[in-house]
Design an enzyme around this catalytic site. Sequence first.
Site, short mmCIF file in Angstrom:
data_model
loop_
_atom_site.label_atom_id
_atom_site.label_comp_id
_atom_site.label_asym_id
_atom_site.label_seq_id
_atom_site.Cartn_x
_atom_site.Cartn_y
_atom_site.Cartn_z
N LEU A 54 -58.69 -98.02 13.41
CA LEU A 54 -59.97 -97.58 13.98
C LEU A 54 -59.74 -96.30 14.80
CD1 LEU A 54 -63.02 -98.19 14.67
CD2 LEU A 54 -62.18 -99.48 16.63
N TRP A 59 -52.32 -94.38 16.97
CA TRP A 59 -51.93 -95.58 17.72
C TRP A 59 -52.02 -96.83 16.85
CZ3 TRP A 59 -49.98 -92.86 21.22
CH2 TRP A 59 -50.67 -91.87 21.89
N GLY A 106 -59.78 -110.23 18.22
CA GLY A 106 -58.50 -109.59 18.57
C GLY A 106 -58.24 -109.68 20.06
N ARG A 107 -59.30 -109.55 20.83
CA ARG A 107 -59.14 -109.57 22.29
C ARG A 107 -58.66 -110.95 22.78
NH1 ARG A 107 -64.40 -105.52 22.76
NH2 ARG A 107 -63.13 -103.69 22.24
N ARG A 143 -31.14 -117.98 43.88
CA ARG A 143 -30.75 -116.90 44.79
C ARG A 143 -30.79 -117.37 46.25
NH1 ARG A 143 -28.18 -112.09 45.63
NH2 ARG A 143 -29.21 -110.96 47.30
N GLU A 201 -56.79 -102.56 22.14
CA GLU A 201 -57.92 -103.43 21.75
C GLU A 201 -59.03 -103.41 22.79
OE1 GLU A 201 -57.19 -106.86 19.40
OE2 GLU A 201 -55.22 -106.14 18.79
N GLU A 216 -61.43 -101.05 31.28
CA GLU A 216 -62.73 -100.43 31.60
C GLU A 216 -63.74 -100.77 30.50
OE1 GLU A 216 -59.72 -98.99 31.74
OE2 GLU A 216 -59.54 -98.62 33.89
#
Length: 380
Positions: free
Chosen positions: A125, A156, A242-243, A268, A363, A367
Amino acid sequence: MNFELTEDQLAIKMAARDFAENEIAPTQIERDKEAKFPYEIVKKMGELGFMGMMVAPEWGGAGMDTISYVCAMEEISKVDASVGVIMSVNNSLVCFGIEKWGSDFLKDKYLKPLASGQKLGAFCLSEPEAGSDATAQKTTAVKDGDFYVLNGMKNWITNGTTADYYFMQAMTNPELGYKGISTFIVEKEMAGVETGVKEDKLGIRGSDTCSIGLNNVRVPKENLIGEEGQGFKFAMETLNGGRIGIASQALGIAQASLEAATKYSKQRKAFDAPIANLQAIQFKLADMAVNVDAARLLILQAAKLKDDKQKYIKEAAMAKLFASKVAVDCALEAIQIHGGYGYVREYLVERYLRDAKITEIYEGTSEIQRIVIARELLKA
Ligand code: CAA
């Protein structure tokens, strides 16, 4: 909503965990250092049904639900987020759309090998001047007899050099704006397809990302998915699923960061005791754990809505927005808890941060997710 996993979903989660620990973990460091694509691992994942998890068995898939998919994505990405994104793109961004809108001819020819892991897919896309503003597509597809001739440049592209088939967006009628975008299946081996140089990335270095040039590529008209002009709708609906996949990838990184930080804080010692005894460390671990669980619940909510065939645009965007921030925050806190050791490559947490950052970008940036969420809220 009931988020208790069924026996089958739990079994898939455990199978993915075993596979990740036994087959993916041993080579994770060299994959990151040398930016090596995991060909053998992807092949085995195909054999196990991880590359077409939600595709119906008649089309070569495993016929599972989205909840099983997000469980597997989390487990795979917990060990190596590079492998996670390869899996996510093939499942969510390529197989999904061909199964939903492709003809039986396309499903037989392309979906079967993609879903069974014999072939790999990529989603095309983004362009040099069409990233967040995905409607600004410049790639064209001009009808010429029984073919469309495609020209343009895609950027990309995850799985760009390694994919066999591309789920490709191109303008068939530029005058109509986004209503003139159409979707095609393009084969990498078609004359005129040129894959660019692999990007040298900050993180997810085991996955390959490149640009793809299309120079008079003649694509048979049967490779048009659905009808002309439906491509932008297909791309957006595909990205909603996809998200959910990328949110699960982010969750895997966050969970890995939490586990690494917890383990290290018990080993630790400082001021004569394990640092886990210090409230400063305990507060960090507690905040990480709350956020990891909240991210998982948002992901399960979106996955459940998708499985129930209800609207999930807003919930998918919320899951990705939140889980990607949690991944970055948890990786940062894991580094802080490791102190100087967290800043060097000997420990894995510095990679978790490098891998996490992209989940706030691809994807749909964070924003864009906020825009999607706000628009859905305002529609109601
Ligand atoms: N689900 C379904 N439809 C959607 C949608 C969604 N999430 N978002 C927008 N649409 C529809 C709208 O309803 C509208 O359709 P109608 O006219 O029929 O109502 C149409 O798409 C255009 O939408 P807008 O009018 O809202 O257009 P816009 O330009 O103002 O905003 C956008 C669109 C939401 C910003 C969109 O361009 C977008 O999501 N951009 C981000 C693109 C993106 O996620 N790119 C990722 C690249 S792929 C990648 O990263 C893959 C990889 O390799 C890992």
